[in-house]
Motif scaffolding. Sequence first.
Motif, PDB file in Angstrom:
ATOM      1  N   GLN A 126      -6.946  15.798  -0.406  1.00  0.00           N
ATOM      2  CA  GLN A 126      -6.394  15.083   0.742  1.00  0.00           C
ATOM      3  C   GLN A 126      -5.547  13.895   0.284  1.00  0.00           C
ATOM      4  O   GLN A 126      -5.864  13.230  -0.707  1.00  0.00           O
ATOM      5  N   SER A 127      -4.481  13.631   1.016  1.00  0.00           N
ATOM      6  CA  SER A 127      -3.617  12.495   0.712  1.00  0.00           C
ATOM      7  C   SER A 127      -2.875  12.069   1.969  1.00  0.00           C
ATOM      8  O   SER A 127      -2.836  12.793   2.957  1.00  0.00           O
ATOM      9  N   PHE A 128      -2.300  10.876   1.915  1.00  0.00           N
ATOM     10  CA  PHE A 128      -1.463  10.356   2.994  1.00  0.00           C
ATOM     11  C   PHE A 128      -0.332   9.558   2.369  1.00  0.00           C
ATOM     12  O   PHE A 128      -0.322   9.304   1.160  1.00  0.00           O
ATOM     13  N   TYR A 135      -0.804   8.684  -1.435  1.00  0.00           N
ATOM     14  CA  TYR A 135      -2.015   7.969  -1.808  1.00  0.00           C
ATOM     15  C   TYR A 135      -3.221   8.815  -1.401  1.00  0.00           C
ATOM     16  O   TYR A 135      -3.138   9.649  -0.501  1.00  0.00           O
ATOM     17  N   SER A 136      -4.339   8.552  -2.077  1.00  0.00           N
ATOM     18  CA  SER A 136      -5.588   9.233  -1.723  1.00  0.00           C
ATOM     19  C   SER A 136      -6.738   8.270  -1.983  1.00  0.00           C
ATOM     20  O   SER A 136      -6.538   7.088  -2.231  1.00  0.00           O
ATOM     21  N   ASN A 137      -7.973   8.812  -1.885  1.00  0.00           N
ATOM     22  CA  ASN A 137      -9.179   8.010  -2.099  1.00  0.00           C
ATOM     23  C   ASN A 137      -9.146   6.734  -1.251  1.00  0.00           C
ATOM     24  O   ASN A 137      -9.343   5.615  -1.752  1.00  0.00           O
ATOM     25  N   GLY A 138      -8.875   6.943   0.038  1.00  0.00           N
ATOM     26  CA  GLY A 138      -8.771   5.798   0.933  1.00  0.00           C
ATOM     27  C   GLY A 138      -8.944   6.181   2.387  1.00  0.00           C
ATOM     28  O   GLY A 138      -9.437   7.270   2.717  1.00  0.00           O
ATOM     29  N   LEU A 139      -8.527   5.283   3.255  1.00  0.00           N
ATOM     30  CA  LEU A 139      -8.691   5.413   4.693  1.00  0.00           C
ATOM     31  C   LEU A 139      -7.354   5.256   5.397  1.00  0.00           C
ATOM     32  O   LEU A 139      -6.475   4.527   4.925  1.00  0.00           O
ATOM     33  N   VAL A 140      -7.222   5.906   6.546  1.00  0.00           N
ATOM     34  CA  VAL A 140      -6.091   5.687   7.449  1.00  0.00           C
ATOM     35  C   VAL A 140      -6.655   5.327   8.816  1.00  0.00           C
ATOM     36  O   VAL A 140      -7.498   6.044   9.366  1.00  0.00           O
ATOM     37  N   PHE A 141      -6.214   4.187   9.321  1.00  0.00           N
ATOM     38  CA  PHE A 141      -6.627   3.719  10.638  1.00  0.00           C
ATOM     39  C   PHE A 141      -5.554   4.136  11.639  1.00  0.00           C
ATOM     40  O   PHE A 141      -4.476   3.547  11.689  1.00  0.00           O
ATOM     41  N   GLY A 142      -5.862   5.166  12.413  1.00  0.00           N
ATOM     42  CA  GLY A 142      -4.898   5.732  13.338  1.00  0.00           C
ATOM     43  C   GLY A 142      -5.098   5.299  14.771  1.00  0.00           C
ATOM     44  O   GLY A 142      -4.601   5.962  15.686  1.00  0.00           O
ATOM     45  N   ASP A 217      -1.771   3.134  12.473  1.00  0.00           N
ATOM     46  CA  ASP A 217      -1.104   3.615  11.269  1.00  0.00           C
ATOM     47  C   ASP A 217      -1.150   2.596  10.127  1.00  0.00           C
ATOM     48  O   ASP A 217      -0.132   2.129   9.613  1.00  0.00           O
ATOM     49  N   ILE A 218      -2.364   2.247   9.733  1.00  0.00           N
ATOM     50  CA  ILE A 218      -2.601   1.382   8.576  1.00  0.00           C
ATOM     51  C   ILE A 218      -3.337   2.200   7.530  1.00  0.00           C
ATOM     52  O   ILE A 218      -4.350   2.847   7.820  1.00  0.00           O
ATOM     53  N   GLY A 219      -2.814   2.204   6.302  1.00  0.00           N
ATOM     54  CA  GLY A 219      -3.446   2.945   5.210  1.00  0.00           C
ATOM     55  C   GLY A 219      -4.064   2.020   4.179  1.00  0.00           C
ATOM     56  O   GLY A 219      -3.511   0.957   3.875  1.00  0.00           O
ATOM     57  N   ILE A 220      -5.201   2.412   3.650  1.00  0.00           N
ATOM     58  CA  ILE A 220      -5.822   1.725   2.515  1.00  0.00           C
ATOM     59  C   ILE A 220      -6.086   2.794   1.456  1.00  0.00           C
ATOM     60  O   ILE A 220      -6.959   3.659   1.630  1.00  0.00           O
ATOM     61  N   GLY A 221      -5.333   2.779   0.392  1.00  0.00           N
ATOM     62  CA  GLY A 221      -5.425   3.829  -0.618  1.00  0.00           C
ATOM     63  C   GLY A 221      -5.895   3.342  -1.967  1.00  0.00           C
ATOM     64  O   GLY A 221      -5.975   2.138  -2.230  1.00  0.00           O
ATOM     65  N   ASN A 222      -6.234   4.309  -2.833  1.00  0.00           N
ATOM     66  CA  ASN A 222      -6.640   4.020  -4.204  1.00  0.00           C
ATOM     67  C   ASN A 222      -7.784   3.002  -4.250  1.00  0.00           C
ATOM     68  O   ASN A 222      -7.759   2.060  -5.046  1.00  0.00           O
ATOM     69  N   MET A 223      -8.788   3.207  -3.421  1.00  0.00           N
ATOM     70  CA  MET A 223      -9.908   2.274  -3.369  1.00  0.00           C
ATOM     71  C   MET A 223     -10.870   2.532  -4.521  1.00  0.00           C
ATOM     72  O   MET A 223     -11.503   3.580  -4.599  1.00  0.00           O
TER      73      MET A 223
END
Length: 226
Positions: A126-128, A135-142, A217-223
């Motif tokens: 999974q990625s966004f 990016y992956s290993n993260g969250l998307v606030f939709g 539409d806020i992403g937090i990736g590479n956590m």
Amino acid sequence: MKKIFLGYFAGFLSAAICLGGVVYAAVGTETIEVIYDNIKVYKDNVLCELKDANGTVIEPFIYNGTTYMPVRGTANLADMQVTWDGNTKSVYLWDEQVPEGTIFLEECPPYDTAYGVGTYLASNGQSFSMAGEKYSNGLVFGSWNGYALFNLNSKYSTIECTIGHSGNERGEKSVSFIVDGKVVEEVELEPECLPKKVSIPVQYGLQLKIQTSGSDDIGIGNMTVK
């Protein structure tokens, strides 16, 4: 991971004693008399030296009938790791530590999220996107004013991540990181800004809440966590 927590308490001798015999307690100071009597420490019948972080040998001593030993040297004999948090005046003893670069969401997935919050793991393919990069290993606030809750279980000191706009909408937004009810970091996303790399000092807290404000539409990736 097992953990022993030693809070900051009056008369924390192993961290505060000096040759003059002054102990720094929770408030103020107290002069005491201690006994140095060539106390020896053995592990598995092998004589050991207790040392501080600088490698200096620290001798145990007796005060009011109790023998006191330095925390770091004693923990090292027990094959435990030691962490000192100067902000809260706390010592943490660990039988193991989370390796730096460990993927946060694989170690600690959210136990509650707002509607529209998605988890993206590279292990699941999974990625966004943020600013045209994957990016992956993260969250998307939709969703508007989203949140995610995590049980940190006092395991982690720092979370590293990248935060940015994950969709076409580019309004002003913010992301707050709240540890045990206290905001420890707030990241502002200006319109059309590039993703920002941040370091979040979670400081071995129990609960983390990630709260977004503004549009979606806020992403937090590479956590990653350590």
